[in-house]
Design a protein around this motif. Structure first.
Motif, PDB file in Angstrom:
ATOM      1  N   PHE A 231      38.988  42.336   6.257  1.00 28.01           N
ATOM      2  CA  PHE A 231      39.912  44.047   6.726  1.00 28.01           C
ATOM      3  C   PHE A 231      40.576  43.214   7.048  1.00 28.01           C
ATOM      4  CE2 PHE A 231      36.124  47.436   7.410  1.00 28.01           C
ATOM      5  CZ  PHE A 231      36.058  47.128   5.679  1.00 28.01           C
ATOM      6  N   ARG A 232      40.980  41.348   7.760  1.00 29.08           N
ATOM      7  CA  ARG A 232      42.135  41.625   8.356  1.00 29.08           C
ATOM      8  C   ARG A 232      42.438  40.386   7.681  1.00 29.08           C
ATOM      9  NH1 ARG A 232      45.376  43.226  12.604  1.00 29.08           N
ATOM     10  NH2 ARG A 232      43.722  45.216  12.280  1.00 29.08           N
TER      11      ARG A 232
ATOM     12  N   LYS B 238      36.238  52.111   1.744  1.00 31.33           N
ATOM     13  CA  LYS B 238      36.884  50.502   1.548  1.00 31.33           C
ATOM     14  C   LYS B 238      35.350  49.669   2.093  1.00 31.33           C
ATOM     15  CE  LYS B 238      40.326  47.101   3.451  1.00 31.33           C
ATOM     16  NZ  LYS B 238      41.206  47.302   4.292  1.00 31.33           N
TER      17      LYS B 238
ATOM     18  N   ARG C 151      46.417  49.966  -3.459  1.00 27.69           N
ATOM     19  CA  ARG C 151      46.019  48.884  -2.568  1.00 27.69           C
ATOM     20  C   ARG C 151      46.777  48.160  -1.382  1.00 27.69           C
ATOM     21  NH1 ARG C 151      46.013  45.890  -7.686  1.00 27.69           N
ATOM     22  NH2 ARG C 151      45.149  47.125  -9.007  1.00 27.69           N
ATOM     23  N   ARG C 152      48.147  48.437  -1.601  1.00 27.39           N
ATOM     24  CA  ARG C 152      48.555  48.510   0.042  1.00 27.39           C
ATOM     25  C   ARG C 152      48.035  48.596   0.843  1.00 27.39           C
ATOM     26  NH1 ARG C 152      55.226  49.043   1.916  1.00 27.39           N
ATOM     27  NH2 ARG C 152      53.706  50.678   1.553  1.00 27.39           N
TER      28      ARG C 152
ATOM     29  N   ARG D 292      44.879  47.878   1.773  1.00 25.43           N
ATOM     30  CA  ARG D 292      44.082  46.702   1.990  1.00 25.43           C
ATOM     31  C   ARG D 292      45.061  46.878   4.247  1.00 25.43           C
ATOM     32  NH1 ARG D 292      47.475  43.881  -1.013  1.00 25.43           N
ATOM     33  NH2 ARG D 292      49.787  43.966  -0.220  1.00 25.43           N
ATOM     34  N   ARG D 293      45.897  47.004   4.462  1.00 27.61           N
ATOM     35  CA  ARG D 293      45.499  47.753   5.635  1.00 27.61           C
ATOM     36  C   ARG D 293      44.962  48.149   6.681  1.00 27.61           C
ATOM     37  NH1 ARG D 293      51.641  50.067   5.448  1.00 27.61           N
ATOM     38  NH2 ARG D 293      53.034  47.421   5.099  1.00 27.61           N
TER      39      ARG D 293
ATOM     40  N   SER E  71      41.551  49.159   8.819  1.00 27.02           N
ATOM     41  CA  SER E  71      40.805  48.201   9.074  1.00 27.02           C
ATOM     42  C   SER E  71      40.094  49.593  10.055  1.00 27.02           C
ATOM     43  CB  SER E  71      40.860  47.082   9.794  1.00 27.02           C
ATOM     44  OG  SER E  71      42.244  46.877  11.034  1.00 27.02           O
TER      45      SER E  71
END
Lengths: 322, 282
Positions: A70-71, B96, B259-260, B263-264, B266
């Motif tokens: 995730f990172r 995700k 997507r951007r 991706r961030r 979490s």
């Protein structure tokens, strides 16, 4: 190589080269000009339970999120199930479980309905050795939510929701499971049940588990091995016993003689007690030997680190282990 | 079975479940029904006024226009709302964390929003046909109605996804709401666009709302009502052209932005948003 690594006492398959589930080498993470991770090194073997301990801001969550894919990391080599998480495909993701801290997502879904739905995505990755996904009813009873299976998620209590989080994390029967502070907000009973669940997962399913926690008692109970992370480095790596022995070799011996209490600190508790009996024999009563607890160990390490002697602390540690 | 196909099917089922949930939940139902009911009631009281230069009721003219607006609202704001809310509460992160979960998630949004669009259209169409006179419903008009709805969703869904990805929290939805309401005001929904200054007409014709309303009017209004439209034409080809351009832009840009944004995501970013949201509540 650092001495920290040698401290590791993997309880299972230490020799088997393909028994490695997670491998982290010189992991670095930098946000702007701040180094959060400063060369983290560790290895997790298949079926092992690892607890990542450390003060707030030590980089525990960052480490686990890098492993989850995730990172993105700044530098270093990382491999989870033989794959670099930065380039993990969906087939790789299917072999991982991630226990997320839920808040209010999927509030309108019913417990069994949600688990059944999320499990569907794993069906394509089922193998003869590892049937995916978990049977929903079995999974629900395993996390103790039988009575709540048809309840809406929003109606669950905090502890029940966390158990649902765990169920969602393992619905795909993961080979590696990540848990970031899994028992935050659990009552003692829920905590005990959660611990049993983790033990069963690692024993029966051969799942490798990496968890972060603030609860030292929990780390000691759950983990085969404990990693202490501070200042972006692994300060210590070993079983709770090994850590206690390494950091504070002293044990405390208490006894009474003729109704009078005595306390003595020593490095060789066994030898001391032997002499004690040789000298006084039957007169000795209320004998107690206390090793340094994990808490003592942790406090010592973190205190040394925080008082600006991180290098020294790490060095001492290496010295001791060699 | 192919994992992607499996995820598409799971996403379809998920969309069905979420659509059902939105219909069996007082809060969601109220959100969906409030605006159409108010609009229909207002139009009902305006049914006596006529469109200038004709003896056709303004209320009747507004019904098909509102259908076009409903499609645009669902495509733009419906998706944007879900994306921002579900990013904040961690639904997206869960998607995700599972294999092909994002694919399933996006499919589910398309299904949910399509279902809600159909529901929104029916809510307006039924009283529209029962209470308003002059709407001409034929087999041909139904084909156009369905066609415009589908094309409208194809054009607006990706734009909605882009808006939802760029807003940082559901509390910023007003930033998107305001310009869209502005566009509604100048797009000839409640009054013929030809009454607007030329430059406003030009602005309105850049965006999908005007064209969706026009398409719906072409489906349901009698042929002679074309007289109050720009160029006295239903301009079907132009409609397909403009909506098509929006669709193409959306399908190139939306995947990049999505997507951007994904991706961030979490655990810590969701936790940070949760903290921020909680501070606002207390």
């Amino acid at each position: 190589m650092t001495g920290v690594r040698e401290l590791s006492e993997p309880t299972r398959n230490p020799e088997a080269p393909d028994g490695t589930a997670i491998e982290v080498h010189d992991l670095r993470m930098r946000y702007g000009s701040v180094d959060v991770l400063n060369g983290v090194e560790f290895t997790a073997y298949r079926g092992e339970v690892l607890a990542l301990l450390g003060p707030n801001g030590a980089g525990k969550t960052t480490t686990i999120e890098i492993l989850e894919g995730f990172r993105m990391r700044s530098a270093g080599d990382v491999s989870v199930l033989g794959v670099d998480p930065a380039h993990g495909k969906e087939s790789w993701r299917a072999r991982l479980g991630i226990v997320l801290q839920s808040w209010r997502d999927h509030g309108k879904w019913r417990v069994a309905e949600l688990l059944g739905h999320l499990g569907r995505y794993y069906a394509a990755y089922s193998t003869p050795e590892r049937r995916r996904p978990h049977d929903v009813d079995e999974l629900i009873s395993r996390v103790g939510l039988e009575e709540h299976a048809s309840k809406k998620v929003s109606m669950l209590s905090g502890g029940q929701r966390r158990r649902l989080d765990v169920a969602i994390g393992i619905v795909g029967r993961p080979e590696v499971l990540f848990l970031d502070e899994p028992t935050a907000g659990f009552d003692p009973h829920a905590r005990r049940e959660f611990h049993d669940l983790v033990h069963r997962l690692s024993d029966l399913e051969d799942t490798t588990i990496l968890l972060t926690t603030h609860d030292l008692d929990e780390a000691e109970k759950l983990a085969d091995r404990i990693l202490i992370l501070a200042g972006g480095r692994i300060l210590a790596n070993g079983s709770a016993d090994a850590l206690a022995k390494q950091v504070s070799g002293q044990a405390e011996v208490r006894w009474s003689r003729h109704g009078e209490l005595f306390v003595h600190s020593t490095e060789d508790a066994t030898g001391f007690v032997r002499e004690l009996f040789a000298q006084y024999g039957e007169e000795i009563a209320d004998l107690e030997v206390r090793r340094a607890s994990l808490e003592d160990t942790y406090m010592t390490l973190v205190h040394e680190f925080e008082s600006g002697r991180s290098e020294a602390a790490a060095q001492t540690f290496e010295g001791v282990t060699r | 079975m192919n994992p992607q196909w499996l995820a598409v099917r799971a996403g379809g089922a998920r969309g069905g479940v979420e659509f059902r949930q939105s219909l069996t939940n007082a809060q969601d139902l109220w959100n969906q029904l409030f605006f159409p009911i108010v609009a229909v009631v207002v139009m009902f009281f305006l049914r006596g006024s006529t469109v200038p230069g004709t003896n056709f009721s303004i209320g009747s003219m507004a019904i098909p226009s509102m259908l076009g607006m409903t499609v645009a609202f669902n495509g733009l704001l419906g998706v944007a709302t879900m994306l921002t809310v579900e990013r904040e509460d961690g639904t997206l992160l869960r998607a995700k964390a599972i294999p092909n979960g994002m694919l399933g998630y996006l499919v589910s949004k398309v299904v949910t929003v399509s279902g809600q669009t159909v529901f929104g259209l029916v809510i307006i169409l039924i009283p529209g046909l029962l209470l308003f006179h002059g709407l001409a419903v034929t087999a041909g008009s139904l084909v156009i109605l369905v066609g415009v709805s589908v094309l409208g969703l194809i054009a607006t869904l990706p734009i909605g996804a882009i808006i939802g990805s760029m807003l940082s929290s559901p509390r910023n939805l007003g930033l998107a709401m305001l310009p869209i309401m502005g566009l509604v005001a100048i797009s000839g929904i409640f009054y013929p666009i030809t009454a607007m200054p030329d430059w406003l007409q030009a602005v309105a014709q850049v965006f999908p709302i005007y064209w969706l309303a026009l398409g719906m009017r072409s489906a349901l209004l009698p042929e002679n009502m074309v007289a109050v439209e720009i160029g006295e034409s239903w301009r079907h080809l132009e409609m397909i052209g403009v909506l098509g351009v929006w669709a193409v832009i959306g399908y190139f840009v939306a995947p990049i932005v999505l997507r951007r944004m994904a991706r961030r995501e979490s655990g810590s970013s969701v936790a940070a948003r949760r903290e921020k949201a909680m501070q606002r509540i207390t």
